[in-house]
Design an enzyme around this catalytic site. Structure first.
Site, PDB file in Angstrom:
ATOM      1  N   HIS A   1       6.841  -7.534  -1.500  1.00 25.68           N
ATOM      2  CA  HIS A   1       5.767  -8.008  -2.400  1.00 25.68           C
ATOM      3  C   HIS A   1       5.332  -6.964  -3.416  1.00 25.68           C
ATOM      4  O   HIS A   1       4.244  -7.077  -3.980  1.00 25.68           O
ATOM      5  CB  HIS A   1       4.563  -8.470  -1.565  1.00 25.68           C
ATOM      6  CG  HIS A   1       4.888  -9.632  -0.676  1.00 25.68           C
ATOM      7  ND1 HIS A   1       4.202  -9.893   0.494  1.00 25.68           N
ATOM      8  CD2 HIS A   1       5.845 -10.580  -0.756  1.00 25.68           C
ATOM      9  CE1 HIS A   1       4.709 -10.976   1.070  1.00 25.68           C
ATOM     10  NE2 HIS A   1       5.725 -11.400   0.335  1.00 25.68           N
TER      11      HIS A   1
ATOM     12  N   ASP B   1       0.794  -1.237   0.000  1.00 21.95           N
ATOM     13  CA  ASP B   1       0.000   0.000   0.000  1.00 21.95           C
ATOM     14  C   ASP B   1       0.826   1.288   0.000  1.00 21.95           C
ATOM     15  O   ASP B   1       0.265   2.374  -0.155  1.00 21.95           O
ATOM     16  CB  ASP B   1      -0.980  -0.013   1.206  1.00 21.95           C
ATOM     17  CG  ASP B   1      -0.254  -0.178   2.565  1.00 21.95           C
ATOM     18  OD1 ASP B   1      -0.866  -0.758   3.486  1.00 21.95           O
ATOM     19  OD2 ASP B   1       0.908   0.269   2.688  1.00 21.95           O
TER      20      ASP B   1
ATOM     21  N   ASN C   1       1.003  -7.836  17.860  1.00 19.35           N
ATOM     22  CA  ASN C   1      -0.143  -8.356  17.120  1.00 19.35           C
ATOM     23  C   ASN C   1      -1.259  -8.575  18.136  1.00 19.35           C
ATOM     24  O   ASN C   1      -0.975  -9.075  19.223  1.00 19.35           O
ATOM     25  CB  ASN C   1       0.247  -9.694  16.458  1.00 19.35           C
ATOM     26  CG  ASN C   1      -0.747 -10.148  15.411  1.00 19.35           C
ATOM     27  OD1 ASN C   1      -1.957 -10.046  15.606  1.00 19.35           O
ATOM     28  ND2 ASN C   1      -0.244 -10.621  14.288  1.00 19.35           N
TER      29      ASN C   1
HETATM   30  C1  BV8 Z   1       7.203 -18.023  -3.787  1.00 13.80           C
HETATM   31  C2  BV8 Z   1       0.845  -9.370  -2.962  1.00 13.80           C
HETATM   32  C3  BV8 Z   1       8.583 -19.395  -5.111  1.00 13.80           C
HETATM   33  C4  BV8 Z   1      -0.464  -9.807  -3.522  1.00 13.80           C
HETATM   34  C5  BV8 Z   1       1.357 -11.196  -1.468  1.00 13.80           C
HETATM   35  C6  BV8 Z   1       1.761 -24.223  -0.993  1.00 13.80           C
HETATM   36  C7  BV8 Z   1       1.256 -24.065  -2.267  1.00 13.80           C
HETATM   37  C8  BV8 Z   1       1.637 -22.996  -3.097  1.00 13.80           C
HETATM   38  C9  BV8 Z   1       2.552 -22.068  -2.632  1.00 13.80           C
HETATM   39  C10 BV8 Z   1       3.036 -22.238  -1.354  1.00 13.80           C
HETATM   40  C11 BV8 Z   1       2.668 -23.287  -0.540  1.00 13.80           C
HETATM   41  N1  BV8 Z   1       3.326 -23.151   0.643  1.00 13.80           N
HETATM   42  C12 BV8 Z   1       4.081 -22.058   0.600  1.00 13.80           C
HETATM   43  C13 BV8 Z   1       3.917 -21.513  -0.610  1.00 13.80           C
HETATM   44  C14 BV8 Z   1       4.565 -20.354  -1.078  1.00 13.80           C
HETATM   45  C15 BV8 Z   1       3.598 -19.164  -1.010  1.00 13.80           C
HETATM   46  C16 BV8 Z   1       2.966 -19.044   0.353  1.00 13.80           C
HETATM   47  O1  BV8 Z   1       3.619 -18.662   1.297  1.00 13.80           O
HETATM   48  N2  BV8 Z   1       1.663 -19.379   0.471  1.00 13.80           N
HETATM   49  C17 BV8 Z   1       1.025 -19.301   1.782  1.00 13.80           C
HETATM   50  C18 BV8 Z   1      -0.428 -18.843   1.601  1.00 13.80           C
HETATM   51  C19 BV8 Z   1       1.093 -20.667   2.433  1.00 13.80           C
HETATM   52  N3  BV8 Z   1       4.461 -18.050  -1.259  1.00 13.80           N
HETATM   53  C20 BV8 Z   1       4.612 -17.615  -2.506  1.00 13.80           C
HETATM   54  O2  BV8 Z   1       4.001 -18.029  -3.469  1.00 13.80           O
HETATM   55  C21 BV8 Z   1       5.672 -16.535  -2.683  1.00 13.80           C
HETATM   56  N4  BV8 Z   1       6.508 -16.898  -3.790  1.00 13.80           N
HETATM   57  O3  BV8 Z   1       7.232 -18.811  -2.866  1.00 13.80           O
HETATM   58  O4  BV8 Z   1       7.844 -18.201  -4.970  1.00 13.80           O
HETATM   59  C22 BV8 Z   1       9.343 -19.222  -6.351  1.00 13.80           C
HETATM   60  C23 BV8 Z   1      10.715 -19.144  -6.276  1.00 13.80           C
HETATM   61  C24 BV8 Z   1      11.430 -19.020  -7.457  1.00 13.80           C
HETATM   62  C25 BV8 Z   1      10.749 -18.917  -8.685  1.00 13.80           C
HETATM   63  C26 BV8 Z   1       9.367 -18.947  -8.730  1.00 13.80           C
HETATM   64  C27 BV8 Z   1       8.640 -19.108  -7.555  1.00 13.80           C
HETATM   65  C28 BV8 Z   1       5.020 -15.207  -3.004  1.00 13.80           C
HETATM   66  C29 BV8 Z   1       4.269 -14.710  -1.786  1.00 13.80           C
HETATM   67  C30 BV8 Z   1       3.805 -13.287  -2.045  1.00 13.80           C
HETATM   68  C31 BV8 Z   1       2.336 -13.280  -2.320  1.00 13.80           C
HETATM   69  N5  BV8 Z   1       1.859 -11.897  -2.443  1.00 13.80           N
HETATM   70  N6  BV8 Z   1       0.973  -9.942  -1.635  1.00 13.80           N
HETATM   71  C32 BV8 Z   1      -1.555  -8.862  -3.089  1.00 13.80           C
HETATM   72  O5  BV8 Z   1      -1.442  -8.180  -2.047  1.00 13.80           O
HETATM   73  O6  BV8 Z   1      -2.570  -8.836  -3.833  1.00 13.80           O
HETATM   74  S1  BV8 Z   1       1.302 -11.834   0.074  1.00 13.80           S
HETATM   75  C33 BV8 Z   1      -0.013 -11.209   0.954  1.00 13.80           C
HETATM   76  O7  BV8 Z   1       0.055 -11.898   2.218  1.00 13.80           O
HETATM   77  C34 BV8 Z   1       0.074  -9.738   1.324  1.00 13.80           C
HETATM   78  O8  BV8 Z   1       1.173  -9.056   0.769  1.00 13.80           O
HETATM   79  C35 BV8 Z   1       0.281  -9.774   2.838  1.00 13.80           C
HETATM   80  O9  BV8 Z   1       1.136  -8.816   3.259  1.00 13.80           O
HETATM   81  C36 BV8 Z   1       0.914 -11.101   2.981  1.00 13.80           C
HETATM   82  C37 BV8 Z   1       1.006 -11.699   4.346  1.00 13.80           C
HETATM   83  O10 BV8 Z   1      -0.171 -11.480   4.993  1.00 13.80           O
HETATM   84  P1  BV8 Z   1      -0.098 -10.521   6.278  1.00 13.80           P
HETATM   85  O11 BV8 Z   1       0.588  -9.252   5.905  1.00 13.80           O
HETATM   86  O12 BV8 Z   1       0.460 -11.290   7.404  1.00 13.80           O
HETATM   87  O13 BV8 Z   1      -1.601 -10.156   6.463  1.00 13.80           O
HETATM   88  P2  BV8 Z   1      -2.725 -11.076   7.125  1.00 13.80           P
HETATM   89  O14 BV8 Z   1      -4.034 -10.477   6.741  1.00 13.80           O
HETATM   90  O15 BV8 Z   1      -2.449 -12.517   6.856  1.00 13.80           O
HETATM   91  O16 BV8 Z   1      -2.487 -10.877   8.698  1.00 13.80           O
HETATM   92  C38 BV8 Z   1      -2.695  -9.610   9.300  1.00 13.80           C
HETATM   93  C39 BV8 Z   1      -2.215  -9.731  10.728  1.00 13.80           C
HETATM   94  O17 BV8 Z   1      -2.323  -8.442  11.327  1.00 13.80           O
HETATM   95  C40 BV8 Z   1      -3.034 -10.690  11.576  1.00 13.80           C
HETATM   96  O18 BV8 Z   1      -2.168 -11.534  12.292  1.00 13.80           O
HETATM   97  C41 BV8 Z   1      -3.808  -9.762  12.523  1.00 13.80           C
HETATM   98  O19 BV8 Z   1      -3.983 -10.372  13.803  1.00 13.80           O
HETATM   99  C42 BV8 Z   1      -2.882  -8.600  12.622  1.00 13.80           C
HETATM  100  N7  BV8 Z   1      -3.500  -7.317  12.945  1.00 13.80           N
HETATM  101  C43 BV8 Z   1      -4.761  -6.906  12.650  1.00 13.80           C
HETATM  102  N8  BV8 Z   1      -4.942  -5.641  13.117  1.00 13.80           N
HETATM  103  C44 BV8 Z   1      -3.758  -5.256  13.676  1.00 13.80           C
HETATM  104  C45 BV8 Z   1      -2.842  -6.315  13.563  1.00 13.80           C
HETATM  105  N9  BV8 Z   1      -1.593  -6.240  14.039  1.00 13.80           N
HETATM  106  C46 BV8 Z   1      -1.221  -5.094  14.645  1.00 13.80           C
HETATM  107  N10 BV8 Z   1      -2.030  -4.025  14.789  1.00 13.80           N
HETATM  108  C47 BV8 Z   1      -3.295  -4.081  14.313  1.00 13.80           C
HETATM  109  N11 BV8 Z   1      -4.117  -3.009  14.478  1.00 13.80           N
END
Ligand code: BV8
Length: 247
Positions: free
Chosen positions: A122, A107, A216
């Site tokens: 990202h 963002d 968090n």
């Molecule tokens: C890669 C852009 C390899 C997009 C994002 C199984 C199958 C397939 C793939 C995988 C797999 N296992 C692992 C993987 C790899 C995969 C992955 O990790 N998947 C996960 C779902 C298991 N990763 C990838 O694919 C990555 N690439 O591995 O490539 C490769 C290598 C070489 C060549 C080719 C390939 C790419 C990952 C990047 C994806 N893109 N963003 C978009 O935004 O549209 S990630 C996306 O999730 C966002 O960017 C976000 O930032 C990120 C993580 O989420 P969080 O930021 O943690 O946000 P979330 O909502 O989850 O949590 C919020 C937290 O805040 C909560 O805990 C909440 O309690 C807390 N909170 C709430 N309010 C507050 C607070 N904290 C403090 N104060 C508050 N007020």
């Protein structure tokens, strides 16, 4: 609401630190009104799963749908401002000899708050690139809902964002891990610690002897392993931490 308590030992650690790393996720933007990545999507997007839409396959299958989803998110983000948590990190950077800010967020709110040299793991929703040549395109025309064409090769334009299944920018991820290995203190703020390889950055810091602090309101898979876990909202905790640090 009473101010959250920051452990005295943590304040002392921060005062002695030469290099502090801050690693953020969508939670730090929550108090600005940006829904976190896993929050239920609203309106016509409610029926879509972000994990499905944020993929090259989805863009290949339906470029217009994915382009419109990002245009909708960009529009929402254009109307929000950095919150007290973002601003407190700008202050924190001034309290330590070396400071590295790594974000998973797309963002741009850290930069808007005044943070410098932000490592964007990202990508950035405001940056647009050619889907074919990957070059960033500055001036593009939004005609109808379809993705605009690249002025150089005519292919689709797309957000300069890392989708699931795509590699992270090499410089960003290597600089992030290098900082995690060298720092004295790492804060993991507002992330569910689920997405790899980003979620391994705090573990890297722990393995290299750093003090790791999680901020968090909810526990995450990292909580058990950190040195300090502060349950609460970043927009409350970080300004309190700065007040105690500079008292
Ligand atoms: C890669 C852009 C390899 C997009 C994002 C199984 C199958 C397939 C793939 C995988 C797999 N296992 C692992 C993987 C790899 C995969 C992955 O990790 N998947 C996960 C779902 C298991 N990763 C990838 O694919 C990555 N690439 O591995 O490539 C490769 C290598 C070489 C060549 C080719 C390939 C790419 C990952 C990047 C994806 N893109 N963003 C978009 O935004 O549209 S990630 C996306 O999730 C966002 O960017 C976000 O930032 C990120 C993580 O989420 P969080 O930021 O943690 O946000 P979330 O909502 O989850 O949590 C919020 C937290 O805040 C909560 O805990 C909440 O309690 C807390 N909170 C709430 N309010 C507050 C607070 N904290 C403090 N104060 C508050 N007020």
């Amino acid at each position: 609401m009473s101010s959250p308590t920051i452990p005295h030992q943590l304040i002392e650690k921060i005062k002695q630190a030469q290099h502090i790393v801050v690693f953020t996720g969508a939670g730090i933007s929550a108090e600005s009104g940006v829904p976190t990545f896993r929050d239920a999507q609203t309106g016509l997007w409610a029926k879509y799963d972000p994990l499905e839409l944020a993929t090259p396959e989805a863009f290949q299958r339906d470029p217009k749908l994915v382009w419109e989803w990002y245009a909708w998110r960009r529009e929402k983000i254009n109307h929000v401002k950095p919150n007290a948590g973002h601003l407190a990190l700008v202050e924190l950077a001034q309290q330590v000899p070396q400071f590295t800010l790594i974000t998973q967020n797309v963002d741009g709110l850290h930069q808007q708050a005044g943070s410098q040299n932000v490592i964007e793991l990202h990508g950035n929703i405001h940056r647009i690139k050619c889907a074919n040549k990957q070059n960033v395109v500055e001036n593009w025309q939004q005609l109808d809902g379809s993705p605009p064409e690249c002025p150089l090769c005519g292919d689709h334009l797309r957000p300069d964002i890392v989708w699931f299944g795509e590699a992270l920018p090499v410089d960003a991820i290597s600089n992030a891990f290098a900082a995690a290995e060298q720092c004295d203190v790492l804060f993991s703020i507002g992330t569910s610690s689920l997405v790899q390889p980003a979620a391994s950055i705090p573990l890297e810091a722990l393995q290299h002897g750093a003090t790791v602090v999680e901020i968090n309101p909810n526990p995450t898979p990292l909580t058990e392993q950190v040195t300090f876990s502060i349950l609460g909202q970043a927009g409350q905790i970080l300004p309190t931490l700065i007040r105690q640090l500079t008292a």
